[in-house]
Enzyme design. Structure first.
Site, mmCIF file in Angstrom:
data_model
loop_
_atom_site.group_PDB
_atom_site.id
_atom_site.type_symbol
_atom_site.label_atom_id
_atom_site.label_comp_id
_atom_site.label_asym_id
_atom_site.label_seq_id
_atom_site.Cartn_x
_atom_site.Cartn_y
_atom_site.Cartn_z
ATOM 1 N N ARG A 215 7.864 -10.648 7.388
ATOM 2 C CA ARG A 215 8.433 -9.750 6.373
ATOM 3 C C ARG A 215 7.338 -9.119 5.531
ATOM 4 O O ARG A 215 6.382 -9.780 5.142
ATOM 5 C CB ARG A 215 9.356 -10.539 5.435
ATOM 6 C CG ARG A 215 10.246 -11.532 6.132
ATOM 7 C CD ARG A 215 10.965 -12.452 5.155
ATOM 8 N NE ARG A 215 11.920 -11.761 4.315
ATOM 9 C CZ ARG A 215 12.553 -12.345 3.298
ATOM 10 N NH1 ARG A 215 12.304 -13.607 2.988
ATOM 11 N NH2 ARG A 215 13.407 -11.661 2.581
ATOM 12 N N CYS B 73 4.814 19.550 -31.520
ATOM 13 C CA CYS B 73 6.080 20.213 -31.218
ATOM 14 C C CYS B 73 6.061 20.934 -29.878
ATOM 15 O O CYS B 73 6.896 21.783 -29.622
ATOM 16 C CB CYS B 73 6.470 21.170 -32.329
ATOM 17 S SG CYS B 73 5.306 22.515 -32.556
ATOM 18 N N TYR C 50 4.954 12.355 -36.574
ATOM 19 C CA TYR C 50 6.197 12.540 -35.832
ATOM 20 C C TYR C 50 5.966 13.339 -34.561
ATOM 21 O O TYR C 50 4.943 14.010 -34.405
ATOM 22 C CB TYR C 50 7.245 13.240 -36.702
ATOM 23 C CG TYR C 50 6.923 14.669 -37.041
ATOM 24 C CD1 TYR C 50 7.288 15.700 -36.180
ATOM 25 C CD2 TYR C 50 6.233 14.994 -38.211
ATOM 26 C CE1 TYR C 50 6.975 17.012 -36.474
ATOM 27 C CE2 TYR C 50 5.917 16.304 -38.514
ATOM 28 C CZ TYR C 50 6.287 17.316 -37.636
ATOM 29 O OH TYR C 50 5.967 18.613 -37.922
ATOM 30 N N LYS D 182 7.685 -10.411 -3.068
ATOM 31 C CA LYS D 182 8.523 -11.313 -2.285
ATOM 32 C C LYS D 182 7.855 -12.673 -2.119
ATOM 33 O O LYS D 182 8.467 -13.714 -2.353
ATOM 34 C CB LYS D 182 8.793 -10.679 -0.914
ATOM 35 C CG LYS D 182 9.990 -11.225 -0.201
ATOM 36 C CD LYS D 182 10.175 -10.528 1.144
ATOM 37 C CE LYS D 182 10.683 -9.111 0.981
ATOM 38 N NZ LYS D 182 10.540 -8.324 2.207
ATOM 39 N N GLY E 3 13.300 -1.659 1.827
ATOM 40 C CA GLY E 3 13.491 -1.072 3.137
ATOM 41 C C GLY E 3 12.409 -0.114 3.589
ATOM 42 O O GLY E 3 12.517 0.496 4.642
ATOM 43 N N HIS F 20 21.255 0.528 1.636
ATOM 44 C CA HIS F 20 20.067 1.302 1.262
ATOM 45 C C HIS F 20 20.417 2.441 0.312
ATOM 46 O O HIS F 20 19.780 2.632 -0.726
ATOM 47 C CB HIS F 20 19.402 1.850 2.535
ATOM 48 C CG HIS F 20 18.226 2.716 2.258
ATOM 49 N ND1 HIS F 20 18.303 4.082 2.255
ATOM 50 C CD2 HIS F 20 16.954 2.405 1.945
ATOM 51 C CE1 HIS F 20 17.116 4.587 1.965
ATOM 52 N NE2 HIS F 20 16.276 3.595 1.779
ATOM 53 N N ARG G 113 14.325 -11.152 -6.745
ATOM 54 C CA ARG G 113 13.452 -10.209 -7.436
ATOM 55 C C ARG G 113 14.228 -9.619 -8.589
ATOM 56 O O ARG G 113 15.453 -9.702 -8.633
ATOM 57 C CB ARG G 113 12.992 -9.099 -6.485
ATOM 58 C CG ARG G 113 14.154 -8.255 -5.990
ATOM 59 C CD ARG G 113 13.688 -7.154 -5.060
ATOM 60 N NE ARG G 113 14.837 -6.560 -4.398
ATOM 61 C CZ ARG G 113 14.856 -6.085 -3.161
ATOM 62 N NH1 ARG G 113 13.784 -6.164 -2.417
ATOM 63 N NH2 ARG G 113 15.925 -5.549 -2.656
ATOM 64 N N SER H 114 1.090 21.026 -37.324
ATOM 65 C CA SER H 114 1.938 20.676 -36.194
ATOM 66 C C SER H 114 1.246 21.184 -34.936
ATOM 67 O O SER H 114 0.981 22.383 -34.806
ATOM 68 C CB SER H 114 3.315 21.319 -36.349
ATOM 69 O OG SER H 114 4.081 21.035 -35.200
ATOM 70 N N MET I 287 9.234 -0.783 4.270
ATOM 71 C CA MET I 287 8.331 -1.319 5.274
ATOM 72 C C MET I 287 9.110 -2.233 6.198
ATOM 73 O O MET I 287 10.303 -2.374 6.085
ATOM 74 C CB MET I 287 7.176 -2.016 4.595
ATOM 75 C CG MET I 287 6.261 -1.008 3.946
ATOM 76 S SD MET I 287 4.933 -1.780 3.107
ATOM 77 C CE MET I 287 5.808 -2.762 1.940
#
Ligand code: ADP
Ligand code: MG
Ligand code: MG
Length: 906
Positions: A97, A859, A879, A27, A106, A482, A364, A792, A108
């Site tokens: 704030r 896998c 992969y 903020k 919300g 909220h 924000r 694998s 804090m």
């Protein structure tokens, strides 16, 4: 000189900027940035997060230099505002704030109107000629301050519903009743003045201390309370859920108050530069005339849409800011465009209009759900705001989950009984049993029930229950309340502002349009349209093929990623589903599930109880046609793509879990005596089956099993090849620990392949490789890779065997381990990179040391986990393979890994 603790902003200048989030919190950093951009921001200053850290390291005291720095900044603000904090004639008021590095909406505390006292309130009245406003501000200060500073920060606990805030609100309600009014705004100046006195008396009575009448005491009380709120219960639980470290701390923003509650030329609102629920590129938000910001966020009054495009069928009749204050709307619209352009991302903004003057209070990066994230990323890229890589990074792999989320079956919805309408805050569909408190939601969910949490409005204290619930429904609040914010962050189905609900929490029931609904009753929500239905409606899967944004993003992911993505699938239907999701082959096809079919299990059991090789062979070969059919189906579904088929793996005992009746039946079917059969089944019992006679150890002891399976695979492959279908079977030997084990099995497989090709007069390509799931296999990978054509990593078993943890028994201690930070997370979900990961790396290096370019995959369950996928990229795997519904997530996670780490090292 020590650290600088206080950063000033205002009047087109700022000490800080947007890049300083760690120090100034999100903020504070953005207020500084906006100020430098020339956007109107009420001047103020930010006390850094370092002070928060100091506070907790020094027994909750503040550094001695702080006071002086705060004084200096305060004077700067006073100069700009041409008024003074605490001045009886021309008082300046502040908000205090909180502001952490990453937003914790919300979680804090914020205290508004700091600096109002018995003396300054008179000055404020003289100055504004608005007594009603001044007392309204005063009573708000008392409410917030007594709640946040005097009660919560002081560590005074109160029973649910008995806190000072509730008690004061109760007084407000009483006053309204006595005056015969329904809205706060209908109370007169006299009423509010009286209320302030009632509040002060109540505070003294309940908390045993008077409400402070000194501006400085209020200011420092507020500052400390914000630091204190960092370790409040709800902030801590939010950090757990969102994985925010405890030691980050919060900053404190002290900012000049501006007032949206000064009359009908004043207003306040919250908006998004794009629609956060759908991603659509329209300015989207809500506002309230003559109100302070918390009225919108707390959902006490249902707000109006900000503009005409944002109106829906249900909000058509409400006045938009665009219509009510066209000039100011235009100004706001320009600022929002500027902000989105500057930050190149969707912004969530707060503003207040004081007597026709617009002020920005916050910006924000806005939270958004999965579908919106995808659409915004793609559209912003097309606009040239961001590039493809940035667009990909904007979507969290797990957010794709939401695009795969169910919706209510539209047919069922048409016929359903609609209970009420609300605002569509979180899209998708859900059904569940109603609960009325967050604690109940959590408790019921723990019992495996699907619940929908129904509240008047949610508060940050409810987050644990909201998390546990399948969906959230509130009677009050708007799209920026909220509940809406939190649900959207999690991609949860949510409806807010459903004003027809009359909730009685104490009776655990609600009435809606004449119907009574009790706790535990089923309801269904359509969060996309804001509709609530009675009963349990069917859910249907969404159709990804029609989502153009998703398809585009995934083509970009495929361009960028280097890891291949395969799927774990045992049935042709699953294989086809995974292929539709973009799987490039099967990384693990387990064959054991194929044996549980009633017809087949009989032959399987006959094989298991057979005593001679001949009998066993006879029984095994009965299974051949079934297996062949299975493999035919799967290989065909994956035409043109590799299919890794694992030979029989689990301990045989799993197939002969028989009760007495079944034993009797079998005994007559097989012509073996009950005693003998029992003895045979008994002999298969192992003390530690996970480490027992399983994996390749079965195929070695009973080569006819391997032979049958190999034959089934190759005959299916041969047939398909003849039909012109391209197939690439890869036969995988499970649980190899010694290269001789592997060679033993490979010899059988190769022999059968040769036989089949000869018999059927056709050739096809195939590979024989092994699963690596025992540490010894990694250590001796250079021996195994002499003959193995692929590896694998079966990271489920490899995790078991490396830790020595039994996956089936870990429940006994894992919760304790997690709670006490002995392990950071469940190693069966997120690959343990430090331990198991190193074992994998060793296997990769040693394997490729004798066979460069050895094809290697993974896998286990980890194949669909983004962090583990990042590891696989870095370790040079070819992969990952995961369950069909994780395939899109894995594709995006693999793209992220490529963007983050650069090209793979092989
Ligand atoms: P959160 O982090 O919970 O969003 P904020 O610090 O943004 O808390 O404060 C909550 C609300 O208080 C804001 O939405 C805004 O409406 C109001 N507010 C905060 N500071 C001021 C201010 N200086 N002037 C007017 N209203 C303010
Ligand atoms: Mg805010
Ligand atoms: Mg295994």
């Amino acid at each position: 000189m020590g650290n600088k603790y206080v950063y000033f902003y205002g009047d087109g200048k700022a000490d800080g900027n947007a890049s300083m989030k760690e120090l100034l919190g999100g903020k504070g950093a953005n207020l500084a940035e906006m100020s430098s951009l020339g956007i109107p921001v009420p001047p103020g200053f930010t006390i850094t997060t370092e002070v928060c850290t100091y506070y907790y390291q020094h027994n909750k005291t503040l550094p001695s230099e702080l006071e002086k720095e705060v004084e200096e900044a305060l004077h700067k603000v006073e100069k700009i505002m041409r008024s003074k904090f605490g001045d009886v004639n021309n008082p300046l008021l502040f908000s205090v704030r909180s502001g952490a590095r990453s937003s914790m909406p919300g979680m804090m505390e914020t205290v508004l109107n700091i600096g109002l006292t018995t003396k300054t309130v008179k000055g404020l009245i003289a100055l504004t000629k608005n007594e009603r406003f001044a007392y309204d501000a005063y009573r708000r200060l008392i409410t917030m301050y007594s709640d946040v500073v005097m009660e919560k920060a002081a560590g005074i606990g109160s029973e649910e519903g008995k806190g000072i805030r509730e008690q004061l609100e109760h007084e407000l309600e009483k006053m309204k009743q006595v005056r015969g009014v329904t809205l706060d705004t209908e109370l007169s100046a006299e009423d509010l003045k009286e209320l302030v006195e009632i509040y002060k008396a109540k505070v003294k009575e309940v908390l045993g201390k008077p409400f402070p009448d000194d501006p400085k005491e209020q200011l420092w009380g507020g500052i400390k309370a914000v630091f204190q709120s960092w370790n409040g219960k709800r902030a801590i639980s939010y950090r757990r859920i969102e994985n925010i470290p405890d030691d980050w701390g919060t900053a404190v923003n002290v900012q000049t108050m501006v007032f949206g509650n000064m009359g009908d030329d004043s207003a306040t609102g919250v908006a998004f530069t794009r629609n956060p629920a759908t991603g659509e590129d329209i300015f989207y938000g809500e506002w309230l005339p003559n109100a302070q910001g918390e009225d919108v966020v707390a959902g006490l009054r249902t707000p109006n849409p900000i503009n005409k495009v944002g109106k829906t069928e249900d909000t058509m009749h409400l006045p938009s800011l665009e219509e009510a204050m066209p000039e100011l709307y235009k100004q706001l619209d320009e600022i929002q465009k500027k902000l989105e352009h500057h930050y190149t991302d969707m912004q969530d903004i707060e503003f207040t209009i004081q007597k026709g003057h617009l002020w920005m209070l916050q910006t924000r990066v806005g939270k958004r759900n999965g579908p919106a994230a995808v659409r915004m990323a793609v559209e912003m890229c097309k606009l040239g705001l961001i590039n493809k890589k940035e667009a990909l990074s904007r979507v969290k792999p797990t957010q794709l989950d939401e695009l795969l989320h169910p919706m209510l079956n539209p047919e069922a919805e048409k016929k359903a009984n609609e209970l009420a309408k609300g605002l569509p805050a979180g899209p998708g569909g859900a059904n569940g049993m109603i609960v009325f408190t967050a604690d109940d939601a959590e408790a019921w969910a723990k019992q495996g029930k699907t619940v929908i949490l129904v509240r008047n409005e949610t508060s940050p204290e409810d987050v644990h229950g909201m998390h546990a619930a399948a969906a959230i429904l509130t009677a009050k609040g708007g799209m920026t309340s909220h509940a809406a914010l939190v649900a959207r962050g999690w991609g949860k189905c949510c409806i807010v502002g459903c004003s027809a609900l009359q909730i009685d929490v104490s009776k655990r029931e609600l009435s809606v349009n004449g119907r009574l609904i009790k706790e535990g009753d089923w309801i269904s929500l359509n969060g996309t349209r804001g509709r609530v239905y009675e009963g349990k409606l069917e859910l249907v899967e969404p159709d990804l093929e029609r989502n153009e944004y998703y398809k585009k993003l995934m083509t970009w992911a495929d361009e960028v990623r280097e890891l291949g993505i395969r799927t774990n699938a045992d049935r042709p239907e699953d294989a086809a589903q995974a292929r539709a999701f973009g799987a490039e082959g099967i990384g693990l096809c387990r064959t054991e599930h194929m044996f549980f079919d009633p017809e087949r299990i009989l032959a399987m059991r006959e094989m298991i109880v057979a005593e001679t090789k001949q009998d066993r062979r006879k029984a095994v070969m009965k299974l051949l046609p079934y297996q062949k059919k299975d493999f035919y189906g799967i290989l065909k579904a994956m035409e043109g793509l590799p299919v890794t088929i694992r030979l029989l793996d689990p301990p045989l005992h799993e197939f002969v879990n028989l009760d007495d009746k079944q034993i009797k039946e079998l005994s007559s079917q097989f012509g073996i005596s009950v005693e003998k059969l029992k003895a045979r089944v008994e002999s298969l019992h192992e003390l530690n089956p996970m480490l027992g006679h399983r994996g390749c150890r079965l195929g070695i002891a009973y080569p006819e099993i391997t032979e049958m399976q190999a034959r089934a695979i190759f005959e299916a492959a041969a047939e398909l090849t003849k039909e012109g279908v391209k197939v690439y079977p890869e036969v995988m030997v499970p649980l190899t620990g010694i290269y001789t084990e592997f060679n033993n099995q490979k010899a059988i497989i190769d022999r059968v392949a040769e036989e089949v090709m000869k018999e059927m007069k056709v050739t096809f390509k195939y590979l024989v490789g092994t699963m690596i799931e025992i540490p010894r296999a990694c250590v001796t990978a250079n021996e195994i890779a002499q003959t193995a054509e692929f590896f694998s990593f079966g990271t489920n078993d490899l995790t078991q065997t490396t830790f020595g943890f039994s996956r089936d028994d870990i429940g006994g201690f894992l919760p304790y381990y997690l709670e006490h930070n002995i392990l950071p997370n469940d190693p069966f979900q997120t690959l343990d990179q430090n331990g198991v990961g190193q074992v994998v790396e060793m296997g990769v290096q040693r394997g490729r040391s004798v066979r460069p370019g050895l094809k290697i995959g993974i896998c286990g369950e980890h194949g669909g986990d983004p962090d583990s996928i990042d590891f696989c990229h870095r370790t040079g795997l070819n992969y990952v393979s995961c369950s069909p519904f994780r395939v899109p997530i894995a594709r995006l996670a693999a793209a992220h890994a490529a963007i983050k780490n650069g090209p793979q090292k092989m």
